[in-house]
Design a protein around this motif. Structure first.
Motif, mmCIF file in Angstrom:
data_model
loop_
_atom_site.group_PDB
_atom_site.id
_atom_site.type_symbol
_atom_site.label_atom_id
_atom_site.label_comp_id
_atom_site.label_asym_id
_atom_site.label_seq_id
_atom_site.Cartn_x
_atom_site.Cartn_y
_atom_site.Cartn_z
ATOM 1 N N VAL A 91 0.693 -1.267 -0.076
ATOM 2 C CA VAL A 91 0.078 0.072 -0.038
ATOM 3 C C VAL A 91 0.998 1.372 -0.031
ATOM 4 C CG1 VAL A 91 -1.518 1.216 1.240
ATOM 5 C CG2 VAL A 91 -1.990 -1.263 1.142
ATOM 6 N N GLY A 92 1.958 1.237 0.608
ATOM 7 C CA GLY A 92 2.767 2.539 0.850
ATOM 8 C C GLY A 92 3.361 2.675 -0.489
ATOM 9 N N CYS A 93 3.920 1.545 -1.185
ATOM 10 C CA CYS A 93 4.846 1.891 -2.569
ATOM 11 C C CYS A 93 3.526 2.278 -3.730
ATOM 12 C CB CYS A 93 5.388 0.540 -2.706
ATOM 13 S SG CYS A 93 6.784 0.203 -1.994
ATOM 14 N N TRP A 97 4.145 5.539 -5.494
ATOM 15 C CA TRP A 97 4.225 5.534 -6.823
ATOM 16 C C TRP A 97 3.276 5.736 -7.792
ATOM 17 C CZ3 TRP A 97 6.944 0.008 -5.970
ATOM 18 C CH2 TRP A 97 8.216 -0.003 -5.514
ATOM 19 N N GLU A 98 1.990 5.553 -7.414
ATOM 20 C CA GLU A 98 0.938 6.011 -8.401
ATOM 21 C C GLU A 98 -0.130 6.866 -7.877
ATOM 22 O OE1 GLU A 98 -0.798 5.063 -11.948
ATOM 23 O OE2 GLU A 98 0.829 4.042 -11.057
ATOM 24 N N ALA A 99 -0.460 6.859 -6.452
ATOM 25 C CA ALA A 99 -1.561 7.861 -6.268
ATOM 26 C C ALA A 99 -1.005 9.466 -6.234
ATOM 27 C CB ALA A 99 -2.098 7.576 -4.867
ATOM 28 N N LEU A 124 11.776 0.901 3.364
ATOM 29 C CA LEU A 124 11.059 2.068 4.223
ATOM 30 C C LEU A 124 9.825 1.777 4.506
ATOM 31 C CD1 LEU A 124 12.635 5.304 2.828
ATOM 32 C CD2 LEU A 124 13.148 3.816 4.919
ATOM 33 N N ASN A 125 9.025 1.659 3.640
ATOM 34 C CA ASN A 125 7.493 1.351 3.822
ATOM 35 C C ASN A 125 7.204 -0.174 4.599
ATOM 36 O OD1 ASN A 125 6.486 3.519 2.676
ATOM 37 N ND2 ASN A 125 6.746 2.867 0.394
ATOM 38 N N ALA A 126 8.080 -1.119 4.555
ATOM 39 C CA ALA A 126 7.771 -2.215 5.104
ATOM 40 C C ALA A 126 8.180 -2.023 6.674
ATOM 41 C CB ALA A 126 8.740 -3.435 4.495
#
Length: 143
Positions: A91-93, A97-99, A124-126
């Motif tokens: 979700v973080g990536c 990267w997209e939203a 980082l997001n993990a």
């Protein structure tokens, strides 16, 4: 329902706190110890158009994602720390990267197809997801 009312505000608080402790702490360590990051993190310079520091924007996003993570942990019978790390990675990536590029009016994944940059963001997001669940654990949001 009682546990859900408790889990959601705690999810926001732990998600925002995890940004400062785990996400930004990882950036700081990767910058100073491994020289893998272009910045040392904890960026408090005001950014246009509203003059909000990137750290506070990340904390708000981490809080919202923390609410979602706390809700999912409440309703799904999954291993919590592993689920938090995978949730943060996916979700973080996708958010980064997209939203966010979509909201800025640029194509998604613009400039992100650099493997070194991509794996750093995944780590980082993990770390954020793992940290959020780690902070939620003593608060007993499970049924």
């Amino acid at each position: 329902m009682r546990h859900l009312k408790r889990a959601l505000p705690l999810g926001f608080m732990t998600g925002a706190l995890s940004v400062v402790v785990f996400h930004q702490g990882t950036i700081f360590l990767m910058f100073h110890l491994l020289r893998l990051m272009p910045t040392q993190g904890f960026d408090l310079t005001p950014m246009p158009p509203w003059g909000i520091a990137p750290l506070f924007t990340l904390m708000a996003a981490g809080g919202v994602l923390g609410v979602i993570l706390a809700f999912l942990l409440r309703v799904l019978p999954v291993p919590d720390l592993l689920f938090g790390a995978v949730f943060g990675m996916v979700v973080g990536c996708l958010l980064v990267w997209e939203a966010i590029p979509y909201l800025r009016g640029i194509p998604g994944f613009q400039g992100w197809w650099v493997p070194a940059r991509m794996w750093r963001e995944v780590l980082l997001n993990a770390g954020w997801g793992f940290g959020t669940v780690f902070l939620l654990r003593p608060l007993s949001i499970r049924a």
